[in-house]
Design a protein around this motif. Structure first.
Motif, PDB file in Angstrom:
ATOM      1  N   UNK A  91       0.810  -1.221   0.000  1.00  0.00           N
ATOM      2  CA  UNK A  91       0.000   0.000   0.000  1.00  0.00           C
ATOM      3  C   UNK A  91       0.846   1.275   0.000  1.00  0.00           C
ATOM      4  N   UNK A  92       2.158   1.115  -0.070  1.00  0.00           N
ATOM      5  CA  UNK A  92       3.023   2.279  -0.280  1.00  0.00           C
ATOM      6  C   UNK A  92       2.749   2.876  -1.658  1.00  0.00           C
ATOM      7  N   UNK A  93       2.381   2.016  -2.615  1.00  0.00           N
ATOM      8  CA  UNK A  93       2.103   2.483  -3.975  1.00  0.00           C
ATOM      9  C   UNK A  93       0.713   2.099  -4.471  1.00  0.00           C
TER      10      UNK A  93
ATOM     11  N   UNK B 126      -7.598   3.185  -1.169  1.00  0.00           N
ATOM     12  CA  UNK B 126      -7.599   4.564  -0.678  1.00  0.00           C
ATOM     13  C   UNK B 126      -8.979   5.077  -0.288  1.00  0.00           C
ATOM     14  N   UNK B 127     -10.020   4.705  -1.010  1.00  0.00           N
ATOM     15  CA  UNK B 127     -11.359   5.174  -0.662  1.00  0.00           C
ATOM     16  C   UNK B 127     -11.750   4.670   0.729  1.00  0.00           C
ATOM     17  N   UNK B 128     -11.346   3.451   1.062  1.00  0.00           N
ATOM     18  CA  UNK B 128     -11.613   2.908   2.402  1.00  0.00           C
ATOM     19  C   UNK B 128     -10.797   3.645   3.462  1.00  0.00           C
TER      20      UNK B 128
ATOM     21  N   UNK C  81      -0.243   5.731   6.537  1.00  0.00           N
ATOM     22  CA  UNK C  81      -0.052   4.302   6.329  1.00  0.00           C
ATOM     23  C   UNK C  81       1.409   3.998   6.629  1.00  0.00           C
ATOM     24  N   UNK C  82       1.650   2.991   7.465  1.00  0.00           N
ATOM     25  CA  UNK C  82       3.006   2.713   7.952  1.00  0.00           C
ATOM     26  C   UNK C  82       3.366   1.245   7.755  1.00  0.00           C
ATOM     27  N   UNK C  83       4.676   0.988   7.780  1.00  0.00           N
ATOM     28  CA  UNK C  83       5.124  -0.403   7.782  1.00  0.00           C
ATOM     29  C   UNK C  83       5.055  -0.924   9.220  1.00  0.00           C
TER      30      UNK C  83
ATOM     31  N   UNK D 220       6.475   5.722   8.119  1.00  0.00           N
ATOM     32  CA  UNK D 220       5.419   6.170   7.222  1.00  0.00           C
ATOM     33  C   UNK D 220       5.718   5.786   5.777  1.00  0.00           C
ATOM     34  N   UNK D 221       4.756   5.107   5.155  1.00  0.00           N
ATOM     35  CA  UNK D 221       4.846   4.751   3.740  1.00  0.00           C
ATOM     36  C   UNK D 221       4.261   5.878   2.897  1.00  0.00           C
ATOM     37  N   UNK D 222       3.103   6.385   3.321  1.00  0.00           N
ATOM     38  CA  UNK D 222       2.493   7.546   2.680  1.00  0.00           C
ATOM     39  C   UNK D 222       1.328   8.035   3.529  1.00  0.00           C
ATOM     40  N   UNK D 223       0.857   9.216   3.186  1.00  0.00           N
ATOM     41  CA  UNK D 223      -0.224   9.851   3.945  1.00  0.00           C
ATOM     42  C   UNK D 223      -1.494   9.872   3.092  1.00  0.00           C
TER      43      UNK D 223
END
Length: 132
Positions: A83-85, A90-92, A114-116, A121-124
């Motif tokens: 889910x990093x990419x 995302x809608x959920x 979203x984190x590992x 943090x992988x992304x916000x």
């Protein structure tokens, strides 16, 4: 020292290292770990855990979230590295972020990350409070 005491010493040492992980204090709701760090009250962590439980997020499987605060509150959730990419969920994530903002954080803007599995943090995920 006999072998049993040595083994017990290693087990206690390992538990000490795990408890000093830096993830914060921990509460557990149906398998979901809710960590909270300095700047976040235990009451807010309990409110978050209870809300996640009420909405069915906590389902007995192991999940981890973390609450932190600087100028805003951060809700940080461990997800699979894909889910990093991968934006298919995302809608959920956006819906969960909005609901948390409204129901737990009293309509405040929050940062939803979203984190590992080490809370890197992988992304916000963007959060838009109702008033925006």
């Amino acid at each position: 020292m006999n072998n049993h005491l040595k083994k017990l010493g290693w087990v206690l040492f390992a538990l000490f290292i795990i408890s000093c992980s830096g993830y914060g204090e921990k509460l557990v709701y149906d398998g979901t770990e809710v960590y909270y760090k300095e700047g976040v009250s235990e009451d807010l962590a309990r409110k978050t855990g209870a809300y996640l439980q009420e909405m069915g997020f906590t389902d007995g499987t192991t999940k981890s979230v973390q609450l932190t605060k600087d100028s805003v509150h951060h809700f940080r959730m461990v997800v699979q590295d894909q889910y990093a990419t991968d934006t298919s969920m995302d809608i959920n994530f956006e819906a969960l972020a909005f609901l948390l903002s409204e129901e737990v954080f009293d309509g405040e803007n929050i940062r939803f990350e979203l984190c590992n599995n080490t809370f890197k943090t992988l992304r916000e995920i963007p959060v838009h409070a109702a008033g925006e």
